[in-house]
Design a protein around this motif. Structure first.
Motif, PDB file in Angstrom:
ATOM      1  N   ILE A   1      -3.404  -0.180   2.233  1.00 49.65           N
ATOM      2  CA  ILE A   1      -3.734  -0.401   0.594  1.00 49.65           C
ATOM      3  C   ILE A   1      -4.674   0.898   0.146  1.00 49.65           C
ATOM      4  CG2 ILE A   1      -5.219  -1.775  -0.631  1.00 49.65           C
ATOM      5  CD1 ILE A   1      -4.818  -4.012   1.424  1.00 49.65           C
ATOM      6  N   VAL A   2      -4.093   1.448  -1.108  1.00 52.14           N
ATOM      7  CA  VAL A   2      -4.985   2.618  -1.432  1.00 52.14           C
ATOM      8  C   VAL A   2      -5.059   2.343  -2.826  1.00 52.14           C
ATOM      9  CG1 VAL A   2      -4.554   4.886  -2.092  1.00 52.14           C
ATOM     10  CG2 VAL A   2      -3.530   4.138   0.039  1.00 52.14           C
ATOM     11  N   TRP A   3      -6.600   2.274  -3.281  1.00 47.32           N
ATOM     12  CA  TRP A   3      -7.023   2.317  -4.481  1.00 47.32           C
ATOM     13  C   TRP A   3      -7.719   3.336  -5.197  1.00 47.32           C
ATOM     14  CZ3 TRP A   3      -9.226  -3.505  -5.099  1.00 47.32           C
ATOM     15  CH2 TRP A   3      -9.536  -3.738  -6.180  1.00 47.32           C
ATOM     16  N   ALA A   4      -6.934   3.925  -5.981  1.00 46.61           N
ATOM     17  CA  ALA A   4      -7.380   4.884  -7.083  1.00 46.61           C
ATOM     18  C   ALA A   4      -8.322   4.438  -7.954  1.00 46.61           C
ATOM     19  CB  ALA A   4      -6.321   5.594  -7.689  1.00 46.61           C
ATOM     20  N   ASN A   5      -9.706   4.349  -7.581  1.00 43.65           N
ATOM     21  CA  ASN A   5     -10.521   3.829  -8.228  1.00 43.65           C
ATOM     22  C   ASN A   5     -11.632   4.806  -8.929  1.00 43.65           C
ATOM     23  OD1 ASN A   5     -12.553   1.456  -9.082  1.00 43.65           O
ATOM     24  ND2 ASN A   5     -14.007   2.595  -7.809  1.00 43.65           N
ATOM     25  N   ALA A   6     -11.647   6.224  -8.659  1.00 48.90           N
ATOM     26  CA  ALA A   6     -12.417   7.243  -9.023  1.00 48.90           C
ATOM     27  C   ALA A   6     -12.185   7.354 -10.602  1.00 48.90           C
ATOM     28  CB  ALA A   6     -12.100   8.466  -8.513  1.00 48.90           C
TER      29      ALA A   6
ATOM     30  N   GLN B   1       7.478  -5.962   7.643  1.00 50.62           N
ATOM     31  CA  GLN B   1       5.935  -5.769   7.297  1.00 50.62           C
ATOM     32  C   GLN B   1       5.526  -6.109   5.876  1.00 50.62           C
ATOM     33  OE1 GLN B   1       4.526  -1.914   8.606  1.00 50.62           O
ATOM     34  NE2 GLN B   1       5.837  -1.761  10.314  1.00 50.62           N
ATOM     35  N   ALA B   2       4.090  -6.575   5.933  1.00 51.39           N
ATOM     36  CA  ALA B   2       3.432  -6.818   4.670  1.00 51.39           C
ATOM     37  C   ALA B   2       3.618  -5.936   3.879  1.00 51.39           C
ATOM     38  CB  ALA B   2       1.856  -7.340   4.713  1.00 51.39           C
ATOM     39  N   PRO B   3       3.675  -6.117   2.507  1.00 52.85           N
ATOM     40  CA  PRO B   3       3.941  -5.082   1.460  1.00 52.85           C
ATOM     41  C   PRO B   3       2.687  -4.270   1.352  1.00 52.85           C
ATOM     42  CG  PRO B   3       4.277  -7.371   0.399  1.00 52.85           C
ATOM     43  CD  PRO B   3       3.774  -7.375   1.901  1.00 52.85           C
ATOM     44  N   ARG B   4       2.851  -3.052   0.876  1.00 54.89           N
ATOM     45  CA  ARG B   4       1.753  -2.209   0.530  1.00 54.89           C
ATOM     46  C   ARG B   4       1.450  -2.124  -0.879  1.00 54.89           C
ATOM     47  NH1 ARG B   4       2.766  -2.322   5.560  1.00 54.89           N
ATOM     48  NH2 ARG B   4       2.535  -0.307   6.908  1.00 54.89           N
TER      49      ARG B   4
ATOM     50  N   THR C   1      22.654   2.244   1.474  1.00 59.73           N
ATOM     51  CA  THR C   1      21.524   3.497   1.430  1.00 59.73           C
ATOM     52  C   THR C   1      21.917   4.100   2.995  1.00 59.73           C
ATOM     53  OG1 THR C   1      19.452   4.074   1.279  1.00 59.73           O
ATOM     54  CG2 THR C   1      20.008   1.899   2.747  1.00 59.73           C
ATOM     55  N   THR C   2      21.967   5.298   2.752  1.00 61.82           N
ATOM     56  CA  THR C   2      22.019   6.410   3.920  1.00 61.82           C
ATOM     57  C   THR C   2      20.650   6.546   4.640  1.00 61.82           C
ATOM     58  OG1 THR C   2      22.169   8.206   2.605  1.00 61.82           O
ATOM     59  CG2 THR C   2      24.030   7.334   3.035  1.00 61.82           C
ATOM     60  N   THR C   3      19.518   6.656   3.820  1.00 59.96           N
ATOM     61  CA  THR C   3      18.222   7.010   4.449  1.00 59.96           C
ATOM     62  C   THR C   3      17.470   5.462   4.651  1.00 59.96           C
ATOM     63  OG1 THR C   3      18.020   8.980   2.653  1.00 59.96           O
ATOM     64  CG2 THR C   3      16.145   7.870   3.714  1.00 59.96           C
ATOM     65  N   LYS C   4      17.272   5.421   5.764  1.00 60.74           N
ATOM     66  CA  LYS C   4      16.611   4.244   6.421  1.00 60.74           C
ATOM     67  C   LYS C   4      15.172   4.067   5.673  1.00 60.74           C
ATOM     68  CE  LYS C   4      15.729   1.480  10.477  1.00 60.74           C
ATOM     69  NZ  LYS C   4      15.904   1.567  12.106  1.00 60.74           N
ATOM     70  N   PRO C   5      15.133   2.824   4.936  1.00 63.46           N
ATOM     71  CA  PRO C   5      13.878   2.726   4.404  1.00 63.46           C
ATOM     72  C   PRO C   5      12.727   2.264   5.140  1.00 63.46           C
ATOM     73  CG  PRO C   5      15.369   0.658   4.004  1.00 63.46           C
ATOM     74  CD  PRO C   5      15.969   2.024   4.879  1.00 63.46           C
ATOM     75  N   ALA C   6      11.589   2.211   4.712  1.00 66.05           N
ATOM     76  CA  ALA C   6      10.381   1.838   5.464  1.00 66.05           C
ATOM     77  C   ALA C   6      10.522  -0.124   5.481  1.00 66.05           C
ATOM     78  CB  ALA C   6       9.115   2.125   4.918  1.00 66.05           C
ATOM     79  N   PRO C   7      10.097  -0.522   6.415  1.00 65.03           N
ATOM     80  CA  PRO C   7      10.131  -2.071   6.303  1.00 65.03           C
ATOM     81  C   PRO C   7       9.115  -2.733   5.781  1.00 65.03           C
ATOM     82  CG  PRO C   7       9.034  -1.393   8.495  1.00 65.03           C
ATOM     83  CD  PRO C   7       9.338  -0.185   7.579  1.00 65.03           C
ATOM     84  N   TYR C   8       9.015  -2.523   4.424  1.00 67.91           N
ATOM     85  CA  TYR C   8       8.153  -3.152   3.491  1.00 67.91           C
ATOM     86  C   TYR C   8       8.245  -2.946   2.108  1.00 67.91           C
ATOM     87  CZ  TYR C   8       5.803   1.340   4.626  1.00 67.91           C
ATOM     88  OH  TYR C   8       5.594   2.666   4.798  1.00 67.91           O
ATOM     89  N   ASP C   9       7.934  -3.766   1.112  1.00 65.53           N
ATOM     90  CA  ASP C   9       8.149  -3.526  -0.228  1.00 65.53           C
ATOM     91  C   ASP C   9       6.555  -2.770  -0.672  1.00 65.53           C
ATOM     92  OD1 ASP C   9      10.247  -4.700  -0.836  1.00 65.53           O
ATOM     93  OD2 ASP C   9       9.637  -6.672  -1.349  1.00 65.53           O
ATOM     94  N   VAL C  10       6.724  -2.203  -1.844  1.00 64.77           N
ATOM     95  CA  VAL C  10       5.404  -1.692  -2.257  1.00 64.77           C
ATOM     96  C   VAL C  10       5.136  -2.154  -3.645  1.00 64.77           C
ATOM     97  CG1 VAL C  10       4.181   0.818  -2.931  1.00 64.77           C
ATOM     98  CG2 VAL C  10       5.932   0.589  -1.076  1.00 64.77           C
ATOM     99  N   LYS C  11       3.921  -2.624  -3.868  1.00 65.72           N
ATOM    100  CA  LYS C  11       3.680  -3.075  -5.059  1.00 65.72           C
ATOM    101  C   LYS C  11       2.479  -2.126  -5.781  1.00 65.72           C
ATOM    102  CE  LYS C  11       4.508  -7.875  -3.648  1.00 65.72           C
ATOM    103  NZ  LYS C  11       4.060  -9.075  -3.777  1.00 65.72           N
ATOM    104  N   ILE C  12       2.538  -2.366  -7.125  1.00 63.24           N
ATOM    105  CA  ILE C  12       1.514  -1.368  -7.937  1.00 63.24           C
ATOM    106  C   ILE C  12       0.907  -2.527  -8.943  1.00 63.24           C
ATOM    107  CG2 ILE C  12       1.328   0.103 -10.037  1.00 63.24           C
ATOM    108  CD1 ILE C  12       2.249   1.370  -7.740  1.00 63.24           C
ATOM    109  N   HIS C  13      -0.445  -2.172  -9.015  1.00 63.85           N
ATOM    110  CA  HIS C  13      -1.465  -3.359  -9.547  1.00 63.85           C
ATOM    111  C   HIS C  13      -2.473  -2.209 -10.563  1.00 63.85           C
ATOM    112  CE1 HIS C  13      -0.569  -6.491  -7.025  1.00 63.85           C
ATOM    113  NE2 HIS C  13      -0.547  -5.761  -6.072  1.00 63.85           N
TER     114      HIS C  13
END
Length: 360
Positions: free
Chosen positions: A123-128, A180-183, A233-245
């Motif tokens: 989890i990354v939070w751009a709060n600044a 894996q759980a979403p990022r 897809t030819t590039t192996k993706p990461a095993p999780y979704d990515v969500k924006i809030h």
């Protein structure tokens, strides 16, 4: 028989509609933002909303990394946040960095990843952020550029490097076949992004830009999340979704508010006179609650909620019922609110006269 067919068809359509809403997350009461055992990277974490978020995340079992410029404030904040930890196994860390620099954002994410046992924080939070309000003509252009740097570019730099690391991970464990759980990448904007007023011409545009980039990133990430399920897809993706809030707080009782009040014009004070204020703990609780519901656009108080539904345009809806009905109600309310706000500014000028000529 015909009536039976019609009735069955209606029931089927209702069932499919409910099922679709549930699949999309609209009817789910499951916690959509579990943080226990996960690592959260949080910029602007040494005071105000950031410190409140760090404390609440610690209470919920997260490992927390906070980022700011002042080392002494960071040390005090880490001590404060870690005291609220749910368990003794949680870890806490701080990174001193200037988030208005692209290179510094790359560095801080690398340091956070190293500290997190070689894995990019989940989890990354751009709060600044920081407000320097004032009348447009009285504000130096350099101040406006700095406002854009801290309130817009800081989040964009962090999003750019984080999303690249999540979507194209270099560590082998991130290519596991186990789902894996979403990022989660979270951006703190402001309720002023929905409705700017006199005195925030230096600050509001950057926060409105955050709303726009959030919409764009949410839309764009559907491409990557969809590609994860593709066999082409030819590039192996990461095993999780990515969500924006995106989170839209209003006035927060904090050192930041005290500082911005020093440059705030009297007419801005008048326009905000009846606005609700929240403590750092209250705004943190409202933000986390919205994330746990799975919301995309999270206003932290009732006024922000009304502003949100009145200006959603093409942004995704968190609640089909409330957001649709709310738009209808607030569109009528603005027939009265708008002229009242315009009148307050006009009357201030009539009463107090022309402001002094700005310095060249």
């Amino acid at each position: 028989m015909a009536l039976g067919v019609v009735g069955a068809s209606v029931c089927l359509l209702v069932f499919l509609a409910i099922l679709s809403l549930d699949i999309m997350g609209f009817l789910s009461w499951k916690n959509q933002f579990p943080v226990d055992g996960k690592t959260v990277l949080l910029t602007g974490g040494s005071q105000g909303m950031g410190r409140g978020l760090g404390k609440l995340l610690a209470q919920k079992g997260a490992n927390v990394i906070i980022v700011a410029r002042d080392v002494k404030k960071l040390q005090a904040a880490v001590e404060y946040i870690s005291a609220a930890a749910k368990s003794q196994t949680q870890r806490f860390h701080y990174i001193a960095a200037d988030v208005t620099s692209e290179a510094e954002n790359i560095r801080l994410l690398e340091e956070a990843t190293t500290w997190n046992n070689g894995q990019t924080p989940e989890i990354v939070w751009a709060n600044a952020g920081a407000a320097k309000p004032g009348l447009f003509l009285e504000t130096p252009l350099e101040t406006m550029r700095r406002q854009m740097d801290i309130n817009y570019w800081a989040a964009v730099y962090l999003a750019h490097t984080t999303l690249k690391n999540w979507l194209y991970p270099s560590d082998a464990s991130a290519h596991s076949t186990t789902i894996q759980a979403p990022r989660h990448f979270i951006i703190t904007s402001s309720s002023v992004a929905w409705c700017n007023i006199a005195g925030y011409g230096t600050y509001g545009p950057a926060k409105a830009a955050l709303r726009s980039i959030s919409d764009s990133l949410r839309s764009e990430l559907n491409l990557y999340n969809g590609a994860r399920r593709s066999t082409a897809t030819t590039t192996k993706p990461a095993p999780y979704d990515v969500k924006i809030h995106a989170v839209y707080p209003g006035s927060i009782l904090s050192p930041g508010l005290e500082l911005e009040n020093q440059s705030k014009h009297p007419v801005t004070h008048e326009l905000e006179a009846s606005d609700p204020h929240q403590t750092e703990d209250e705004v943190a609780a409202a933000a986390i609650k919205g994330l746990e519901r799975g919301d995309y656009m999270i206003a932290t108080n009732w006024l922000g909620q009304l502003m949100r539904v009145s200006g959603m345009q093409g942004s995704p809806r968190d609640s089909l019922l409330w957001d649709t009905v709310g738009q209808c109600i607030t569109s009528i309310a603005w027939l009265f609110i708008g002229p009242d706000m315009e009148g307050k500014v006009w009357n201030w000028g009539k009463k107090n006269g022309m402001p002094a000529a700005p310095k060249s």
